[in-house]
Design an enzyme around this catalytic site. Structure first.
Site, PDB file in Angstrom:
ATOM      1  CE  LYS A  38      37.892  39.293  34.520  1.00 28.48           C
ATOM      2  NZ  LYS A  38      39.116  39.783  34.215  1.00 28.48           N
TER       3      LYS A  38
ATOM      4  CB  SER B  79      40.143  46.489  42.630  1.00 29.34           C
ATOM      5  OG  SER B  79      38.974  46.447  41.823  1.00 29.34           O
TER       6      SER B  79
ATOM      7  CE1 TYR C 129      45.037  43.940  43.725  1.00 28.87           C
ATOM      8  CE2 TYR C 129      42.703  43.521  44.182  1.00 28.87           C
ATOM      9  CZ  TYR C 129      43.751  43.665  43.394  1.00 28.87           C
ATOM     10  OH  TYR C 129      43.516  43.698  41.918  1.00 28.87           O
TER      11      TYR C 129
ATOM     12  CE  LYS D  47      39.006  39.579  38.266  1.00 29.07           C
ATOM     13  NZ  LYS D  47      40.086  39.838  37.174  1.00 29.07           N
TER      14      LYS D  47
END
Ligand code: PBG
Length: 337
Positions: free
Chosen positions: A202, A282, A321, A256
């Site tokens: 990450k 996002s 999403y 990520k």
């Protein structure tokens, strides 16, 4: 593999691109609904759906609405839903004790989903940021994010999530040693079948900003996460982290953000072959949606192309999403045509 092509005109690549049927015959990668994990934001209240300005089309949902979302996802064939709570600022402290409250918002949502839609896998977030007055993923003392003390807190948080029925634990905190500690604690507590999807690689990223609005951590966070999240310049380190987490008992690993890190996805899958996921975060979602809203790109096509890119890069699945929109799109499309 050593691809061979006769010189033109004996080989004409366009022959196999001429019709939808021919193109589908030589398609190397496919996106399927079973590749999708849907991250959702949970908030307090009843019958509330609250739009998030920086994530057009995404809403914070009260627990009853999260259950509806889980029903919808299961109906579409989405295998897993991942919960992120929007915590009342009054509950954020330096000790983060709300994180292991069995009746906290996230845990109530796990229980509600498992009671109504047991077939969908529920993934959790294990990190302290939603509960932390400092906005950091770990406990802070004199401006330093503490590693081992944080791992103890993460273990407490995990065990409560597992008691509530979580299927997949998602440590997103980047502390060292947390996968081994979490795995041992799950084994000792009788949760041997609870899986771990480690946020193994990450990176520090500007692309998390809309998420921090969505869970209200952007206000609390005064500095950056560079002492625990990875430097975007590094690639070999990602392999070492993935290897470490697999050796400590992670069932699945994640890279990520997603789109700027497809090279990392590829290296991880090629090197270890373990179930590998990308998180299309996002900011990646917001970029596509905001350009589509302005009519600058075709949002649906950009969505499908970006998701297929993760599969081509070796990922077994994607946290996105777009999950319900992509699932609907996949349901409409025939195998070819
Ligand atoms: C924090 C966490 C973050 C995301 C998931 N968990 C942001 C951060 O590290 O600050 C980002 C997800 C997204 O941007 O969609 N534990």
């Amino acid at each position: 593999m050593r691809p061979i092509a006769a010189p033109t005109p004996m080989t004409r690549f366009r022959r196999m691109r001429r019709t939808p049927a021919l193109r589908s015959l030589v398609q190397e990668t496919v996106l399927s609904v079973s590749d999708l994990i849907w991250p959702v934001f949970v908030r307090e209240g009843v019958n509330v759906r609250e739009p998030i300005a920086s994530m057009p089309g995404v809403e914070r949902l009260s627990v009853d609405q999260v259950v509806k979302a889980a029903e919808e996802a299961a109906g579409l064939g989405i295998p897993a839903i991942c919960l992120f709570p929007y915590i009342d600022p009054a509950l954020k402290t330096e000790v983060c004790e709300e994180a292991w409250n069995p009746d906290n918002l996230a845990n109530r949502a796990i229980k509600a989903i498992k009671a109504s839609v047991p077939e969908i896998a529920v993934m959790t977030d294990v990190a302290l940021d939603p509960y932390n007055a400092s906005g950091h993923d770990g406990l802070v003392c004199d401006g330093v994010v503490l590693n081992d003390e944080t791992v103890e807190a993460l273990v407490r948080m995990t065990l409560v999530q597992a008691d509530c029925g979580a299927d997949i634990i998602g440590p997103s905190d980047m502390m060292d040693g947390r996968i081994g500690a979490i795995r041992s604690a799950l084994e000792s507590a009788g949760h041997k079948d609870v899986a771990i999807l480690s946020y193994a690689a990450k990176y520090v990223s500007a692309f998390y900003r809309p998420f921090r609005d969505a869970v209200a951590t952007s206000g609390a966070l005064k500095d950056d996460k560079k002492t625990y999240q990875m430097n975007p310049a590094n690639s070999g380190e990602a392999l070492r982290l993935v290897e470490r987490d697999l050796r400590e008992g992670a069932d699945m690993v994640m890279v990520k953000p997603g789109m700027p890190y497809l090279d990392i996805c590829w290296r991880v899958k090629e090197t270890f072959g373990a179930p590998t996921y990308a998180y299309q975060v996002s900011g990646e979602y917001a970029m596509i949606q905001s350009a589509a809203e302005r009519g600058w790109i075709d949002g649906e096509k950009a969505m499908m192309e970006s998701l297929l890119g993760f599969k081509r890069a070796g990922c077994d699945g994607v946290l996105t999403y777009f999950a319900p929109a992509a699932a609907r799109k996949l349901r409409e499309s025939r195998i070819w045509g």
